[in-house]
Design a protein around this motif. Structure first.
Motif, mmCIF file in Angstrom:
data_model
loop_
_atom_site.group_PDB
_atom_site.id
_atom_site.type_symbol
_atom_site.label_atom_id
_atom_site.label_comp_id
_atom_site.label_asym_id
_atom_site.label_seq_id
_atom_site.Cartn_x
_atom_site.Cartn_y
_atom_site.Cartn_z
ATOM 1 N N LEU A 128 0.819 -1.203 0.000
ATOM 2 C CA LEU A 128 0.000 0.000 0.000
ATOM 3 C C LEU A 128 0.858 1.260 0.000
ATOM 4 O O LEU A 128 1.818 1.369 0.758
ATOM 5 C CB LEU A 128 -0.887 -0.022 1.258
ATOM 6 N N CYS A 129 0.507 2.199 -0.878
ATOM 7 C CA CYS A 129 1.112 3.530 -0.857
ATOM 8 C C CYS A 129 0.040 4.543 -1.226
ATOM 9 O O CYS A 129 -1.138 4.205 -1.281
ATOM 10 C CB CYS A 129 2.344 3.619 -1.757
ATOM 11 N N THR A 130 0.423 5.747 -1.470
ATOM 12 C CA THR A 130 -0.557 6.785 -1.758
ATOM 13 C C THR A 130 -1.107 6.654 -3.181
ATOM 14 O O THR A 130 -2.290 6.425 -3.382
ATOM 15 C CB THR A 130 0.041 8.185 -1.540
ATOM 16 N N ASP A 160 -2.478 -11.776 4.713
ATOM 17 C CA ASP A 160 -1.402 -12.235 5.588
ATOM 18 C C ASP A 160 -0.504 -11.063 5.961
ATOM 19 O O ASP A 160 -0.068 -10.952 7.094
ATOM 20 C CB ASP A 160 -0.592 -13.344 4.895
ATOM 21 N N TYR A 161 -0.254 -10.185 4.981
ATOM 22 C CA TYR A 161 0.561 -8.990 5.208
ATOM 23 C C TYR A 161 -0.053 -7.800 4.497
ATOM 24 O O TYR A 161 -0.472 -7.918 3.347
ATOM 25 C CB TYR A 161 1.988 -9.165 4.658
ATOM 26 N N VAL A 162 -0.095 -6.672 5.187
ATOM 27 C CA VAL A 162 -0.348 -5.376 4.565
ATOM 28 C C VAL A 162 0.919 -4.573 4.843
ATOM 29 O O VAL A 162 1.289 -4.359 5.999
ATOM 30 C CB VAL A 162 -1.596 -4.665 5.131
ATOM 31 N N ILE A 163 1.584 -4.177 3.763
ATOM 32 C CA ILE A 163 2.869 -3.489 3.878
ATOM 33 C C ILE A 163 2.738 -2.097 3.277
ATOM 34 O O ILE A 163 2.433 -1.955 2.093
ATOM 35 C CB ILE A 163 3.979 -4.265 3.140
ATOM 36 N N THR A 164 2.967 -1.071 4.090
ATOM 37 C CA THR A 164 2.980 0.296 3.574
ATOM 38 C C THR A 164 4.412 0.636 3.151
ATOM 39 O O THR A 164 5.374 0.217 3.804
ATOM 40 C CB THR A 164 2.473 1.305 4.627
ATOM 41 N N VAL A 165 4.518 1.385 2.046
ATOM 42 C CA VAL A 165 5.839 1.778 1.562
ATOM 43 C C VAL A 165 6.050 3.287 1.594
ATOM 44 O O VAL A 165 7.102 3.765 1.210
ATOM 45 C CB VAL A 165 6.134 1.222 0.141
ATOM 46 N N CYS A 166 5.031 4.024 2.043
ATOM 47 C CA CYS A 166 5.214 5.477 2.198
ATOM 48 C C CYS A 166 4.599 5.902 3.527
ATOM 49 O O CYS A 166 3.653 5.277 4.019
ATOM 50 C CB CYS A 166 4.631 6.258 1.029
ATOM 51 N N ARG A 217 1.045 4.949 5.535
ATOM 52 C CA ARG A 217 1.161 4.376 6.881
ATOM 53 C C ARG A 217 0.280 5.152 7.862
ATOM 54 O O ARG A 217 -0.430 4.583 8.675
ATOM 55 C CB ARG A 217 2.616 4.425 7.324
ATOM 56 N N GLU A 218 0.340 6.483 7.774
ATOM 57 C CA GLU A 218 -0.419 7.324 8.689
ATOM 58 C C GLU A 218 -1.913 7.322 8.398
ATOM 59 O O GLU A 218 -2.726 7.464 9.300
ATOM 60 C CB GLU A 218 0.122 8.755 8.634
ATOM 61 N N SER A 219 -2.277 7.166 7.118
ATOM 62 C CA SER A 219 -3.687 7.198 6.758
ATOM 63 C C SER A 219 -4.226 5.830 6.366
ATOM 64 O O SER A 219 -5.248 5.732 5.702
ATOM 65 C CB SER A 219 -3.900 8.189 5.601
ATOM 66 N N LEU A 243 3.180 -4.202 8.279
ATOM 67 C CA LEU A 243 4.587 -3.789 8.274
ATOM 68 C C LEU A 243 4.729 -2.473 7.525
ATOM 69 O O LEU A 243 3.902 -2.148 6.667
ATOM 70 C CB LEU A 243 5.455 -4.834 7.565
ATOM 71 N N HIS A 244 5.791 -1.763 7.842
ATOM 72 C CA HIS A 244 6.126 -0.547 7.082
ATOM 73 C C HIS A 244 7.545 -0.717 6.558
ATOM 74 O O HIS A 244 8.476 -0.968 7.323
ATOM 75 C CB HIS A 244 6.026 0.688 7.968
ATOM 76 N N ILE A 245 7.687 -0.619 5.245
ATOM 77 C CA ILE A 245 8.994 -0.641 4.599
ATOM 78 C C ILE A 245 9.072 0.656 3.800
ATOM 79 O O ILE A 245 8.698 0.708 2.630
ATOM 80 C CB ILE A 245 9.168 -1.887 3.700
ATOM 81 N N GLY A 246 9.478 1.719 4.468
ATOM 82 C CA GLY A 246 9.450 3.052 3.878
ATOM 83 C C GLY A 246 10.503 3.257 2.801
ATOM 84 O O GLY A 246 11.660 2.885 2.974
ATOM 85 N N ILE A 247 10.068 3.842 1.705
ATOM 86 C CA ILE A 247 10.930 4.156 0.568
ATOM 87 C C ILE A 247 10.601 5.588 0.122
ATOM 88 O O ILE A 247 9.427 5.925 -0.040
ATOM 89 C CB ILE A 247 10.664 3.198 -0.628
#
Length: 149
Positions: A6-8, A73-79, A83-85, A97-101
């Motif tokens: 997930l990202c914007t 199983d996983y929701v991963i935010t990349v921004c 993550r905040e919204s 999880l958060h894997i910020g890029i």
């Protein structure tokens, strides 16, 4: 294993991560979505992924609203914004999880500067999602890199 990235805008980082994860293991069910999806996948992302041997030209940005009732199983935010919204999922989410890029589409300058930003983001996504795949999906213990200490 069902994974949502997930990202914007769902036009760049999440699409690249989606492509890499799917290339690591065709048995993974990988999806990507955005909180405010763009009209199309960023052409620079398509280009640098093709250079890495991964075709994401058929990907389309998707609204996260279409994913909220499913089990993941996983929701991963990349921004950070996603993550905040991150919306509330009515379906089960086993791991978040958060894997910020950093967003390469925000880089300005010459065409070469922009291209290098996309290459750097692609390579970082590959490294971080490789580590995720090996440790979380395959359960392997890896030595920590100096940047994580």
């Amino acid at each position: 294993m069902k994974i949502l990235i997930l990202c914007t805008g769902n036009s760049c980082r999440s699409q690249m991560a989606h492509g890499f994860l799917q290339s690591f293991d065709a048995n993974l069910q990988v999806f990507s979505a955005g909180t405010h999806p763009a009209e199309q996948v960023n052409p620079h992302a398509v280009e640098v992924m093709a250079e890495a041997g991964i075709d994401i030209s058929h990907h389309r940005p998707t609204d996260v609203a279409t994913c909220l009732n499913e089990t993941w199983d996983y929701v991963i935010t990349v921004c950070d914004h996603a993550r905040e919204s991150c919306p509330a999922f009515s379906g089960e989410v086993r791991h978040r999880l958060h894997i910020g890029i950093e967003d390469p589409s925000e880089v300005t300058g010459s065409p070469e500067t922009i291209r290098q930003a996309f290459i750097q983001a692609r390579d970082l996504i590959k490294e971080r999602f490789s580590r995720f795949y090996l440790t979380e999906i395959l359960g392997k213990e890896l030595p920590r890199c100096a940047c994580e200490r």
